[in-house]
Design a protein around this motif. Structure first.
Motif, PDB file in Angstrom:
ATOM      1  N   ALA B 103       0.839  -1.197   0.000  1.00 59.85           N
ATOM      2  CA  ALA B 103       0.000   0.000   0.000  1.00 59.85           C
ATOM      3  C   ALA B 103       0.876   1.250   0.000  1.00 59.85           C
ATOM      4  O   ALA B 103       0.597   2.215  -0.716  1.00 59.85           O
ATOM      5  CB  ALA B 103      -0.922  -0.001   1.213  1.00 59.85           C
ATOM      6  N   ALA B 104       1.958   1.209   0.801  1.00 62.07           N
ATOM      7  CA  ALA B 104       2.859   2.361   0.858  1.00 62.07           C
ATOM      8  C   ALA B 104       3.470   2.626  -0.512  1.00 62.07           C
ATOM      9  O   ALA B 104       3.642   3.779  -0.921  1.00 62.07           O
ATOM     10  CB  ALA B 104       3.954   2.119   1.898  1.00 62.07           C
ATOM     11  N   MET B 105       3.800   1.551  -1.246  1.00 58.89           N
ATOM     12  CA  MET B 105       4.397   1.732  -2.578  1.00 58.89           C
ATOM     13  C   MET B 105       3.415   2.371  -3.546  1.00 58.89           C
ATOM     14  O   MET B 105       3.705   3.401  -4.151  1.00 58.89           O
ATOM     15  CB  MET B 105       4.838   0.377  -3.128  1.00 58.89           C
ATOM     16  CG  MET B 105       6.059  -0.177  -2.452  1.00 58.89           C
ATOM     17  SD  MET B 105       6.580  -1.693  -3.280  1.00 58.89           S
ATOM     18  CE  MET B 105       7.788  -2.281  -2.109  1.00 58.89           C
ATOM     19  N   PHE B 107       0.285   3.770  -3.123  1.00 58.06           N
ATOM     20  CA  PHE B 107      -0.285   5.066  -2.741  1.00 58.06           C
ATOM     21  C   PHE B 107       0.812   6.134  -2.707  1.00 58.06           C
ATOM     22  O   PHE B 107       0.587   7.274  -3.098  1.00 58.06           O
ATOM     23  CB  PHE B 107      -0.985   4.984  -1.387  1.00 58.06           C
ATOM     24  CG  PHE B 107      -2.186   4.082  -1.389  1.00 58.06           C
ATOM     25  CD1 PHE B 107      -3.082   4.076  -2.445  1.00 58.06           C
ATOM     26  CD2 PHE B 107      -2.424   3.212  -0.332  1.00 58.06           C
ATOM     27  CE1 PHE B 107      -4.191   3.234  -2.459  1.00 58.06           C
ATOM     28  CE2 PHE B 107      -3.530   2.373  -0.325  1.00 58.06           C
ATOM     29  CZ  PHE B 107      -4.411   2.378  -1.386  1.00 58.06           C
ATOM     30  N   GLY B 108       1.993   5.733  -2.231  1.00 59.64           N
ATOM     31  CA  GLY B 108       3.112   6.671  -2.198  1.00 59.64           C
ATOM     32  C   GLY B 108       3.409   7.212  -3.587  1.00 59.64           C
ATOM     33  O   GLY B 108       3.571   8.409  -3.787  1.00 59.64           O
ATOM     34  N   TYR B 109       3.459   6.304  -4.543  1.00 65.00           N
ATOM     35  CA  TYR B 109       3.749   6.711  -5.922  1.00 65.00           C
ATOM     36  C   TYR B 109       2.656   7.640  -6.451  1.00 65.00           C
ATOM     37  O   TYR B 109       2.950   8.716  -6.981  1.00 65.00           O
ATOM     38  CB  TYR B 109       3.858   5.465  -6.812  1.00 65.00           C
ATOM     39  CG  TYR B 109       4.270   5.780  -8.230  1.00 65.00           C
ATOM     40  CD1 TYR B 109       5.615   5.881  -8.573  1.00 65.00           C
ATOM     41  CD2 TYR B 109       3.315   5.987  -9.224  1.00 65.00           C
ATOM     42  CE1 TYR B 109       6.000   6.176  -9.871  1.00 65.00           C
ATOM     43  CE2 TYR B 109       3.684   6.287 -10.518  1.00 65.00           C
ATOM     44  CZ  TYR B 109       5.029   6.374 -10.849  1.00 65.00           C
ATOM     45  OH  TYR B 109       5.406   6.673 -12.129  1.00 65.00           O
TER      46      TYR B 109
END
Lengths: 148, 121
Positions: B103-105, B107-109
């Protein structure tokens, strides 16, 4: 004697002027905001468990994904920075702070391109967290295996 | 019942953040180091069997702070080790935490591309 007295007076003055109460204030703010974020997490957990009726093992994962989404979005909107200035560790310690540490550097280096700007900086701060976290978890797993 | 549950979540989660704030105020650790310290502490405490009771007691109050991320990693590694030995000890942690990391990857992107940093006034 006179010198000592002056030194004592000086120390007294320093004590008066030092932002001592600021630490206490920050602790209270961190407590309130951190506690609040955890309550939001609990509400998401309850929603996943009782409304969506997700299986037990997916409830925690769903909550993490949702909070990472929220933390990332609020960072993008510039809101999380403001929460951070107010709450200090109250915004750093929860998993939304992890999301913030992913989005903030990536956003900042956007102008350097999508690959070396955004992607390379996504894990600039979160990378060390993963290295230490995953690394130590492997050690724990191996110790469990060998020590029972 | 509901109120008490949320009160416990609030207090335990808040206290974990207070520990983080004490580390920042007293030792001047940067927030990146705080994150590392909390994750590692979560892993170690879980390995010692001390964090599981806190999770049972405080739910999200213990799992939302980054120590909870360490708890997920360590618990996964232990489960993995139980099921498939040495290989499981290596794969278990990331498997258990993969949802949050993935999710961090993504959404971060997306958010990093969509939004511009606010200019400091």
């Amino acid at each position: 004697m006179e010198k000592n007295k002056k030194a004592a007076q000086y120390q007294q003055r320093v004590k008066e002027l030092a932002p001592k109460s600021k630490t206490a204030q920050m602790l209270i703010k961190a407590f309130l905001v951190g506690g609040l974020i955890c309550c939001i997490g609990q509400a998401i957990r309850d929603f996943a468990q009782f409304t969506l009726k997700l299986p037990e093992k997916d409830v925690g994962t769903f909550t993490s994904i949702f909070l990472v989404f929220l933390g990332g979005l609020l960072t993008g909107l510039g809101v999380y920075d403001k929460i951070g200035k107010f709450a200090g560790a109250g915004s750093v310690v929860p998993i939304t702070g992890f999301a913030n540490s992913v989005v903030a550097p990536a956003m900042e280096h956007r102008s350097e391109g999508l690959v070396l700007g955004v992607c390379a900086n996504l894990f600039k701060l979160a990378g060390p967290v993963l290295v230490y976290g995953v690394g130590s978890s492997i050690i724990v797993g191996l110790l469990y295996l060998w020590l029972g | 019942m509901g109120f008490t549950k949320y009160l416990i979540v609030f207090v335990v989660g808040g206290l974990l953040c207070v520990i983080g704030q004490l580390l920042i105020s007293l030792t001047r650790l940067t927030s990146a180091r705080i994150l590392v310290v909390f994750v590692t502490a979560g892993v170690v405490l879980t390995g010692l069997g001390l964090y599981e009771p806190l999770v049972e007691f405080a739910n999200a109050g213990a799992t939302v702070p980054l120590t909870g991320f360490g708890y997920t990693l360590a618990k996964g590694a232990i489960e993995g080790a139980k099921q498939s030995g040495v290989v499981g000890a290596f794969t278990g942690g990331l498997s258990a935490a993969s949802g949050g990391i993935s999710a961090a990857m993504i959404f971060g992107y997306i958010f990093a591309v969509l939004f511009r940093p606010k200019t400091k006034k």
